[in-house]
Design an enzyme around this catalytic site. Sequence first.
Site, PDB file in Angstrom:
ATOM      1  N   ASP A  13      -9.509  -1.693   2.198  1.00 30.58           N
ATOM      2  CA  ASP A  13      -9.345  -1.926   0.749  1.00 30.58           C
ATOM      3  C   ASP A  13     -10.454  -1.267  -0.069  1.00 30.58           C
ATOM      4  OD1 ASP A  13      -7.140  -3.640   1.344  1.00 30.58           O
ATOM      5  OD2 ASP A  13      -8.567  -5.257   1.761  1.00 30.58           O
ATOM      6  N   HIS A  43      -1.845   0.913   1.441  1.00 28.42           N
ATOM      7  CA  HIS A  43      -2.544   1.726   0.449  1.00 28.42           C
ATOM      8  C   HIS A  43      -1.778   1.649  -0.863  1.00 28.42           C
ATOM      9  CE1 HIS A  43      -5.375   3.749   3.166  1.00 28.42           C
ATOM     10  NE2 HIS A  43      -4.387   3.768   4.045  1.00 28.42           N
TER      11      HIS A  43
END
Length: 338
Positions: A13, A43
């Site tokens: 992240d 993503h």
Amino acid sequence: MTCTIVVGGQWGDEGKGKIISYLCKKDNPSIIARGGVGPNAGHTVEVDGEKYGIRMVPTGFPNVNAKLAVGAGVLTDPEVLLKEIQMLEKFNVGERMIIDFRCGIIEEIHKELDKSNEHLSKEIGSTGTGCGPANVDRAMRTLKQGKDVESISKYLGDVSEAVNEALEAGYNVLIEGTQGSLLSLFYGSYPYVTSKDTNAASFAADVGVGPTKIDEVVAVFKSYPTRVGEGPFPTEMSVEEAESLGVVEYGTVTGRRRRVGYFDHELAKKVCRLNGATQIAITCLDKYDNECYGITEYEKLSEKGKAFIKEVEEKVGVKVTLISTGPELTQTIDVRNK
């Protein structure tokens, strides 16, 4: 010819999707190849104000001139893959996709085992996408490969051959890593890790590229690290602190709230050493200091923002070459050639 690997420097992240998308547009690679575990990592890519959450297709898909590849080392969920290809139809993803015929295949039984295993789901914080059980079957040599699945047969090819031929012909290649170094099965905070290694050397192996072919390794760090699930987090701040700073995030795959912490220079130094990082990309500098939002020139950053970058370079020992100051690709400072 340049072969670049992008790797996450924390627990995932970090904003790799934004950095990868920027590099794919700026450097125009011939092939964008995805390494990593499988569809357990999500993503988020923003194109013209529209957000796309993806788990299988390489995040460099907005570059419509590049081939998109998923390496042999990556577990593939055909259901997820086909849905994403359909979702990204306007980017002509299906015509550009190469899935290595040797990739491991995640089946429904793997997802069921992942979700029903109390140790994985509750203690470790698995995403429940079937990657761990699939990797068990792979080690036992019972896992299906891409060549065994009819639904994805039109996309199959030899990714290693395609990537190496592109490099030999003088084209740029970008290899996408997933998750983050600190989730590595070998080097992370075991047992609170993923089901394989998540460092640059493994990503190269995932797509079939030898170590001498790698020119650049970009380690991506968020100005404030985050972590989903259980496990040690040395610089973690309280929920109240995170909210007071306006930092509230949720995982792309799990939807779980991310834990938030302060930048850890010692861990960053270890990660850069482990990956042989040649460059650092810093994301979300605008969250660290909102005066940096949208800035595209280093000289125009706030003093607080510049001090943060300088401290990272001094304590970690690797140059910061890319700085993200917002979600759009244009909101990026690029000092690679300066």
